[in-house]
Design a protein around this motif. Structure first.
Motif, PDB file in Angstrom:
ATOM      1  N   VAL A 103       0.840  -1.201   0.000  1.00  8.45           N
ATOM      2  CA  VAL A 103       0.000   0.000   0.000  1.00  8.45           C
ATOM      3  C   VAL A 103       0.873   1.248   0.000  1.00  8.45           C
ATOM      4  CG1 VAL A 103      -1.750   1.296   1.275  1.00  8.45           C
ATOM      5  CG2 VAL A 103      -1.876  -1.198   1.188  1.00  8.45           C
ATOM      6  N   ALA A 104       1.946   1.238   0.808  1.00 10.64           N
ATOM      7  CA  ALA A 104       2.844   2.393   0.873  1.00 10.64           C
ATOM      8  C   ALA A 104       3.489   2.672  -0.475  1.00 10.64           C
ATOM      9  CB  ALA A 104       3.929   2.134   1.920  1.00 10.64           C
ATOM     10  N   VAL A 105       3.961   1.609  -1.134  1.00  9.34           N
ATOM     11  CA  VAL A 105       4.611   1.769  -2.437  1.00  9.34           C
ATOM     12  C   VAL A 105       3.611   2.252  -3.479  1.00  9.34           C
ATOM     13  CG1 VAL A 105       5.687   0.483  -4.323  1.00  9.34           C
ATOM     14  CG2 VAL A 105       6.443   0.114  -1.978  1.00  9.34           C
ATOM     15  N   ASN A 106       2.398   1.703  -3.447  1.00  8.22           N
ATOM     16  CA  ASN A 106       1.375   2.102  -4.412  1.00  8.22           C
ATOM     17  C   ASN A 106       0.991   3.568  -4.224  1.00  8.22           C
ATOM     18  OD1 ASN A 106      -1.952   2.128  -4.938  1.00  8.22           O
ATOM     19  ND2 ASN A 106      -0.754   1.067  -6.496  1.00  8.22           N
ATOM     20  N   LEU A 107       0.785   3.988  -2.984  1.00  7.18           N
ATOM     21  CA  LEU A 107       0.424   5.380  -2.713  1.00  7.18           C
ATOM     22  C   LEU A 107       1.565   6.320  -3.062  1.00  7.18           C
ATOM     23  CD1 LEU A 107      -1.516   5.069   0.678  1.00  7.18           C
ATOM     24  CD2 LEU A 107      -2.458   5.427  -1.609  1.00  7.18           C
ATOM     25  N   THR A 108       2.807   5.852  -2.850  1.00 11.20           N
ATOM     26  CA  THR A 108       3.960   6.669  -3.245  1.00 11.20           C
ATOM     27  C   THR A 108       3.937   6.907  -4.744  1.00 11.20           C
ATOM     28  OG1 THR A 108       5.320   5.818  -1.428  1.00 11.20           O
ATOM     29  CG2 THR A 108       6.474   6.785  -3.309  1.00 11.20           C
ATOM     30  N   GLY A 109       3.761   5.823  -5.516  1.00  9.87           N
ATOM     31  CA  GLY A 109       3.679   5.967  -6.963  1.00  9.87           C
ATOM     32  C   GLY A 109       2.530   6.858  -7.383  1.00  9.87           C
ATOM     33  N   TYR A 110       1.389   6.678  -6.728  1.00  6.80           N
ATOM     34  CA  TYR A 110       0.191   7.451  -7.045  1.00  6.80           C
ATOM     35  C   TYR A 110       0.439   8.942  -6.844  1.00  6.80           C
ATOM     36  CZ  TYR A 110      -4.752   8.857  -6.857  1.00  6.80           C
ATOM     37  OH  TYR A 110      -5.964   9.469  -7.092  1.00  6.80           O
ATOM     38  N   ILE A 111       1.098   9.296  -5.744  1.00  5.49           N
ATOM     39  CA  ILE A 111       1.328  10.709  -5.423  1.00  5.49           C
ATOM     40  C   ILE A 111       2.444  11.297  -6.289  1.00  5.49           C
ATOM     41  CG2 ILE A 111       2.133  12.280  -3.614  1.00  5.49           C
ATOM     42  CD1 ILE A 111       0.732  10.401  -1.596  1.00  5.49           C
ATOM     43  N   VAL A 112       3.555  10.570  -6.389  1.00 11.47           N
ATOM     44  CA  VAL A 112       4.725  11.100  -7.096  1.00 11.47           C
ATOM     45  C   VAL A 112       4.439  11.338  -8.571  1.00 11.47           C
ATOM     46  CG1 VAL A 112       7.056  10.495  -7.883  1.00 11.47           C
ATOM     47  CG2 VAL A 112       6.427  10.187  -5.484  1.00 11.47           C
ATOM     48  N   SER A 113       3.620  10.477  -9.182  1.00 13.08           N
ATOM     49  CA  SER A 113       3.386  10.581 -10.621  1.00 13.08           C
ATOM     50  C   SER A 113       2.434  11.714 -10.994  1.00 13.08           C
ATOM     51  CB  SER A 113       2.840   9.261 -11.175  1.00 13.08           C
ATOM     52  OG  SER A 113       2.916   9.215 -12.576  1.00 13.08           O
ATOM     53  N   ILE A 114       1.857  12.379 -10.011  1.00 12.51           N
ATOM     54  CA  ILE A 114       0.999  13.526 -10.331  1.00 12.51           C
ATOM     55  C   ILE A 114       1.813  14.625 -11.016  1.00 12.51           C
ATOM     56  CG2 ILE A 114      -0.405  15.382  -9.339  1.00 12.51           C
ATOM     57  CD1 ILE A 114      -1.445  13.373  -7.278  1.00 12.51           C
ATOM     58  N   PRO A 115       2.997  14.988 -10.475  1.00 10.53           N
ATOM     59  CA  PRO A 115       3.793  15.989 -11.201  1.00 10.53           C
ATOM     60  C   PRO A 115       5.000  15.412 -11.953  1.00 10.53           C
ATOM     61  CG  PRO A 115       4.451  16.007  -8.920  1.00 10.53           C
ATOM     62  CD  PRO A 115       3.482  14.865  -9.083  1.00 10.53           C
ATOM     63  N   VAL A 116       5.492  14.230 -11.543  1.00 12.55           N
ATOM     64  CA  VAL A 116       6.732  13.689 -12.103  1.00 12.55           C
ATOM     65  C   VAL A 116       6.397  12.681 -13.208  1.00 12.55           C
ATOM     66  CG1 VAL A 116       8.885  12.457 -11.614  1.00 12.55           C
ATOM     67  CG2 VAL A 116       7.898  13.988  -9.884  1.00 12.55           C
ATOM     68  N   PHE A 117       7.096  12.738 -14.332  1.00 12.01           N
ATOM     69  CA  PHE A 117       6.834  11.821 -15.433  1.00 12.01           C
ATOM     70  C   PHE A 117       7.048  10.377 -15.010  1.00 12.01           C
ATOM     71  CE2 PHE A 117       7.715  15.441 -18.468  1.00 12.01           C
ATOM     72  CZ  PHE A 117       6.398  15.512 -18.889  1.00 12.01           C
ATOM     73  N   PHE A 118       6.236   9.488 -15.586  1.00 11.72           N
ATOM     74  CA  PHE A 118       6.233   8.074 -15.203  1.00 11.72           C
ATOM     75  C   PHE A 118       7.626   7.453 -15.258  1.00 11.72           C
ATOM     76  CE2 PHE A 118       6.397   3.699 -16.591  1.00 11.72           C
ATOM     77  CZ  PHE A 118       5.674   3.058 -15.610  1.00 11.72           C
ATOM     78  N   ASP A 119       8.303   7.567 -16.397  1.00  9.72           N
ATOM     79  CA  ASP A 119       9.592   6.901 -16.577  1.00  9.72           C
ATOM     80  C   ASP A 119      10.591   7.331 -15.516  1.00  9.72           C
ATOM     81  OD1 ASP A 119       8.293   6.012 -18.794  1.00  9.72           O
ATOM     82  OD2 ASP A 119       9.770   6.691 -20.256  1.00  9.72           O
ATOM     83  N   ALA A 120      10.702   8.647 -15.304  1.00 10.93           N
ATOM     84  CA  ALA A 120      11.654   9.167 -14.323  1.00 10.93           C
ATOM     85  C   ALA A 120      11.299   8.701 -12.917  1.00 10.93           C
ATOM     86  CB  ALA A 120      11.680  10.691 -14.381  1.00 10.93           C
ATOM     87  N   ALA A 121      10.014   8.731 -12.582  1.00 11.10           N
ATOM     88  CA  ALA A 121       9.583   8.338 -11.241  1.00 11.10           C
ATOM     89  C   ALA A 121       9.891   6.867 -10.972  1.00 11.10           C
ATOM     90  CB  ALA A 121       8.086   8.604 -11.076  1.00 11.10           C
ATOM     91  N   PHE A 122       9.677   6.002 -11.960  1.00  9.77           N
ATOM     92  CA  PHE A 122       9.948   4.570 -11.752  1.00  9.77           C
ATOM     93  C   PHE A 122      11.436   4.329 -11.543  1.00  9.77           C
ATOM     94  CE2 PHE A 122      10.818   0.199 -12.917  1.00  9.77           C
ATOM     95  CZ  PHE A 122       9.824  -0.476 -12.225  1.00  9.77           C
ATOM     96  N   VAL A 123      12.265   4.952 -12.355  1.00 11.77           N
ATOM     97  CA  VAL A 123      13.715   4.778 -12.237  1.00 11.77           C
ATOM     98  C   VAL A 123      14.198   5.256 -10.869  1.00 11.77           C
ATOM     99  CG1 VAL A 123      15.949   5.510 -13.139  1.00 11.77           C
ATOM    100  CG2 VAL A 123      14.116   4.897 -14.715  1.00 11.77           C
ATOM    101  N   ILE A 124      13.623   6.342 -10.380  1.00 10.36           N
ATOM    102  CA  ILE A 124      14.011   6.886  -9.082  1.00 10.36           C
ATOM    103  C   ILE A 124      13.635   5.928  -7.954  1.00 10.36           C
ATOM    104  CG2 ILE A 124      13.540   8.724  -7.401  1.00 10.36           C
ATOM    105  CD1 ILE A 124      13.035  10.546  -9.876  1.00 10.36           C
TER     106      ILE A 124
END
Length: 457
Positions: A103-124
């Motif tokens: 749940v923590a990882v999913n919510l992190t992805g959910y929040i971070v991808s609002i302003p940050v591009f998908f590819d960059a966010a996943f690599v980070i």
């Protein structure tokens, strides 16, 4: 020209767009512009009207979303270079606890991808996920599924990501209501496709004992909050600040008397461009001690990254303007005049399916959303009983799933997770598709309350 011939002309232009992008690798910017030319010329529009219509469509699209895209990219870039992203992951893990790391990882992805591009966010974030998998003895596949689905859901559905911005602008919907319902729909979809399906995958024998063992050659990254970086709470606040401002402006404009000073003030700050400008400035001044770049460098980088997005989105608006000039929307509305209750659900499903097909066919979520919204905007213009917000969100939901090897995101997951192609399909393609279908089901349910829920009509 009759409706039947117009539909044939439309099909020809759409096939050209798809084939030119998929088969001949023509840039979507050119493909959409030429598709608009084909549509206008074959529909019998005067040549000068076709040329002027393309320019007007491009310009009106930029008027609606151009500033918003650049500011949104700037906000995402600031969060990335300041180190906020990893801190958000640490904050989410602290909130949910180790046992609910998915749940923590999913919510992190959910929040971070609002302003940050998908590819960059996943690599980070993938190294943080790897570390968490090893230390918590949690199947790596479960956490990657949770992360990737969380990222793609908001990438496709929540502004200021370019795709949803383009859809909202093209469809002419109220940004505040669009935002509110996008969160209502996308959050459950993210949890179902990311957490529940990820947990199911992790329970399979082939994955149950894989705790990121393929990453022995990579140095582990700690998931803990650091005093040398901005806090995760600050990062989350900065992401949601412009969203909150827009929602406040939308609600205030409903409650206050038009023309009063308070109404004018809240309408001003609630404007999407002003709200995101406030968010960007607040982010820079809050994070400047963690950022080496100057504010000018941040804006320059945002403008550079936004260029290709603006070009494709503007070309989609130009294509949509020509579709509108042919009158196909009015003719379709006339042909559907007898439809009542079923029209809303039919349009929601149709928008989802077309967006999903375009996403699978050419790979890009943004291109699928831009093209589909250009198709549906003129059709919905005369349908007073169909919610443009729900149809808009159906278009966005269609851009989540069916990611195939023609999508760059597919290979980002494949490479940085070290899955084989079948494994990537199980995690990424199936997980995203489940999330998209979950969103569609929620939208259909909401459509049954169109006359009751605020902001849908």
């Amino acid at each position: 020209m009759g409706l039947g011939l117009l539909l044939i002309v439309f099909a020809v232009s759409l096939v050209f767009v798809l084939v030119s992008i998929i088969k001949f690798n023509l840039h979507p910017f050119l493909s959409l512009l030429i598709g608009g030319l084909i549509m206008g010329i074959l529909a019998g529009l005067p040549l000068t009207q076709v040329a002027d219509g393309l320019a007007a469509g491009f310009g009106s699209t930029m008027q609606g979303i151009g500033i918003l895209i650049i500011l949104g990219v700037g906000l995402g870039h600031l969060l990335h270079i300041s180190g906020c992203t990893s801190q958000i992951a640490a904050a989410m893990l602290k909130l949910t606890g180790q046992k609910r790391a998915g749940v923590a990882v999913n919510l992190t992805g959910y929040i971070v991808s609002i302003p940050v591009f998908f590819d960059a966010a996943f690599v980070i974030l993938v190294n943080l996920v790897k570390s968490l998998s090893r230390k918590g003895k949690i199947p790596f596949v479960s956490l990657v599924t949770a992360l990737s689905v969380g990222l793609i859901v908001t990438h496709a559905m929540v502004i200021p990501t370019p795709g949803p911005i383009a859809v909202a602008g093209t469809m002419g919907v109220n940004i505040g209501w669009f935002l509110l319902y996008s969160i209502v729909v996308s959050l459950p979809a993210s949890l179902v496709g990311g957490v529940l399906y990820g947990k199911y995958l992790g329970g399979k024998a082939e994955y149950a004992d894989d705790f990121a063992n393929a990453f022995d050659d990579i140095e582990e990254e700690e998931i803990q909050e650091s005093a040398d970086l901005p806090s995760g709470a600050l990062g989350i606040f900065l992401i949601f600040l412009p969203i909150i401002i827009i929602l406040i402006g939308t609600i205030a404009s409903m409650l206050l008397e038009p023309g009063t000073s308070a109404y004018i003030f809240f309408s001003f700050i609630g404007n999407k461009n002003i709200a995101l400008l406030i968010g960007l400035l607040a982010a820079f001044f809050s994070l400047r001690r963690y950022v080496k770049d100057s504010f000018n460098d941040v804006v320059t980088e945002a403008a550079t990254q936004s260029g290709i997005i603006l070009a494709i989105t503007g070309a989609g608006g130009a294509f949509g303007a020509i579709i509108n000039l042919t009158g196909i929307g009015e003719k379709l509305v006339g042909g559907m005049a007898g439809m009542t209750e079923g029209a809303g659900i039919a349009m929601i499903v149709a928008a989802f399916v077309i967006s999903q097909v375009l996403r699978a066919a050419q790979g890009s979520t943004t291109v699928a959303l831009v093209t589909t919204s250009a198709i549906f905007a003129p059709i919905l213009a005369g349908m007073a009983t169909v919610s443009p917000i729900l149809v808009s969100l159906a278009i966005c939901a269609g851009g989540i799933g069916l990611s195939l090897p023609n999508d760059s995101g597919f290979w980002v997951i494949n490479r940085f997770s070290k899955f084989d192609v079948p494994g990537t399909i199980k995690v990424w393609t199936v997980g995203g598709t489940i999330a998209g279908l979950t969103a569609l089901v929620i939208l259909v349910v909401l459509s049954m309350f169109t006359g009751v829920l605020p902001g849908l009509l």
